[in-house]
Design an enzyme around this catalytic site. Structure first.
Site, PDB file in Angstrom:
ATOM      1  N   GLU A 121       0.810  -1.221   0.000  1.00  0.00           N
ATOM      2  CA  GLU A 121       0.000   0.000   0.000  1.00  0.00           C
ATOM      3  C   GLU A 121       0.857   1.292   0.000  1.00  0.00           C
ATOM      4  OE1 GLU A 121      -0.864   0.975   3.727  1.00  0.00           O
ATOM      5  OE2 GLU A 121      -1.637   2.896   3.007  1.00  0.00           O
ATOM      6  N   THR A 167       2.070  -8.139  -0.697  1.00  0.00           N
ATOM      7  CA  THR A 167       2.066  -7.945   0.756  1.00  0.00           C
ATOM      8  C   THR A 167       1.506  -9.198   1.422  1.00  0.00           C
ATOM      9  OG1 THR A 167       1.072  -6.821   2.661  1.00  0.00           O
ATOM     10  CG2 THR A 167      -0.130  -6.624   0.604  1.00  0.00           C
ATOM     11  N   ASP A 199      -0.007  -9.021   4.019  1.00  0.00           N
ATOM     12  CA  ASP A 199      -1.217  -8.577   4.723  1.00  0.00           C
ATOM     13  C   ASP A 199      -2.495  -8.795   3.899  1.00  0.00           C
ATOM     14  OD1 ASP A 199       0.665  -7.675   6.522  1.00  0.00           O
ATOM     15  OD2 ASP A 199       0.447  -5.568   6.004  1.00  0.00           O
ATOM     16  N   GLY A 234      -0.216  -8.280  10.008  1.00  0.00           N
ATOM     17  CA  GLY A 234      -1.381  -7.912   9.203  1.00  0.00           C
ATOM     18  C   GLY A 234      -1.723  -6.445   9.279  1.00  0.00           C
ATOM     19  N   ARG A 235      -0.912  -5.706  10.032  1.00  0.00           N
ATOM     20  CA  ARG A 235      -1.105  -4.263  10.194  1.00  0.00           C
ATOM     21  C   ARG A 235      -2.556  -3.951  10.569  1.00  0.00           C
ATOM     22  NH1 ARG A 235       2.717  -0.651   8.706  1.00  0.00           N
ATOM     23  NH2 ARG A 235       3.684  -1.768   7.009  1.00  0.00           N
ATOM     24  N   GLU A 275      -1.864  -8.164  14.968  1.00  0.00           N
ATOM     25  CA  GLU A 275      -1.088  -7.121  15.654  1.00  0.00           C
ATOM     26  C   GLU A 275      -1.837  -5.792  15.763  1.00  0.00           C
ATOM     27  OE1 GLU A 275       2.455  -6.379  13.341  1.00  0.00           O
ATOM     28  OE2 GLU A 275       1.319  -6.068  11.507  1.00  0.00           O
ATOM     29  N   HIS A 302       8.459 -11.528  12.013  1.00  0.00           N
ATOM     30  CA  HIS A 302       9.004 -11.602  10.655  1.00  0.00           C
ATOM     31  C   HIS A 302       9.196 -13.013  10.132  1.00  0.00           C
ATOM     32  CE1 HIS A 302       9.729  -7.473  11.882  1.00  0.00           C
ATOM     33  NE2 HIS A 302       9.655  -7.194  10.600  1.00  0.00           N
TER      34      HIS A 302
END
Ligand code: F6P
Length: 340
Positions: A102, A124, A126, A169-170, A220, A270
């Protein structure tokens, strides 16, 4: 044509397969020449660019990471479109293939709006990019998280403990949702759906009362209902986004106190981005790489290759970057029926 390729933002399994797909197709079908831009936008604004001949991409589809390196540099902190144009002219570079998530693709969109010839490729773990059904990297991350949860479950069962597993996954819960479902978690906590501590405690107790070792998967970016802030102890990245991590370590003791069940937390971090890509991600990434060449040949600047069902198509970068693809409430509710 001379085409620069860059990988920017967090690395993810499949980046090398995109590079390989693009270089082989461009070289074989169109006689194009490739340049490797080092460490994402940093290499483009600081002129750190090397030749990327076909023999450099041999055997790359199964290799994790990125041979070009990556960074979270924002090109607009380093001169923006003007500087990018100067460097591209210096290398007689006609176009850039920007592989990123993004943040990277938002920067690509802005550069494209200012006249830079760019095609984007979505990556990503995510899976949070709109306008593509899936990003490569996600499948591998889910597989790693699922295997880790399976392993954590056997140790939790041996000790009759509760296990809290924090995944990445932000601001979206896709990894948590898929890995949690695959591993049969007793609760899945995602940023899109805040839950109260009491509700999570209830799911944990109910699993324990059935003789199970409760497993809670938490993304997270999750926050408890009534607490708006995310746990982000490491400040902001170059795009102004919080560096997340730590909600699992916070939830563990709270659940232990509430339920009386000994609780441990594991943060996968990570690990979810490292190592070899899954077969699915290798295929998707390779298809994206070859499709990016078609987009460059057709001069579809300001677009991104994307997966629509099983087809690879191109979409406007604006559509891909204006809003995050979050977990729909119905998808969460479907999973929640199995909690507890
Ligand atoms: O966007 C991918 C991602 O792995 C997120 O899930 C996570 O929040 C972030 O990157 C971590 O970034 P960094 O590698 O900079 O710590």
């Amino acid at each position: 044509m001379r085409i620069g390729i860059l990988t920017s933002g967090g690395d993810c399994p499949g980046l090398n397969a995109v590079i390989r797909g693009a270089v082989i197709k461009g070289d074989r079908i169109h006689g194009q020449t490739f340049l490797g831009i080092k460490d994402g936008w940093r290499g483009l604004v600081e002129d750190d660019i090397v030749p990327l001949p076909r023999h450099d991409v041999r055997g790359l589809s199964r290799q994790g990471g990125t041979i070009l390196g990556t960074s979270r540099t924002n090109p607009f902190d380093g001169g923006g479109a003007e500087q990018v144009r100067t460097v591209m002219t210096h290398h007689e570079m006609d176009a850039v293939i920007a592989i990123g998530g993004e943040g990277t693709l938002t920067a690509a969109r802005r550069l494209s709006d200012e006249g830079i010839n760019i095609v984007g490729v979505p990556k990503t773990i995510d899976n949070d990019l709109s306008a593509t059904d899936y990003t490569f990297g996600f499948d591998t991350a889910v597989a790693i998280a699922t295997e880790s949860i399976d392993r954590l479950r056997t140790t939790a069962e041996s000790h009759h403990r509760c296990m809290v597993v924090e995944v990445m996954g932000r601001h979206v819960g896709w990894i948590a949702l898929h890995a949690g479902l695959a591993a049969g978690a007793h609760a899945i906590l995602v940023p899109e759906v805040p839950q109260s501590l009491d509700q999570v405690g209830e799911w944990v107790r109910s699993a324990r009362d059935r003789g199970r070792a409760p497993v809670v998967v938490v993304a997270e970016g999750f926050s408890l209902a009534g607490e708006e802030h995310v746990v982000a102890p490491r400040g902001l990245d170059a795009f102004g986004r919080p560096r997340l991590g730590g909600i699992g370590e916070r939830l563990g003791p709270m659940l232990e106190e509430l339920t009386g069940i000994e609780t441990r937390c594991a943060t996968l971090g990570h690990l979810q981005r490292g190592g070899v890509p899954s077969a699915y991600d290798r295929v998707l990434a390779t298809r994206f790489g070859t499709a990016a060449i078609d987009a460059v040949v057709d001069k579809k600047w300001g677009t991104m290759v994307s997966l629509s069902g099983t087809d690879v198509v191109t979409v406007d970068l604006h559509d891909a970057t204006t809003k995050l693809k979050t977990v729909p409430r119905a998808r969460y509710d479907e999973a929640a029926i199995l909690f507890g």
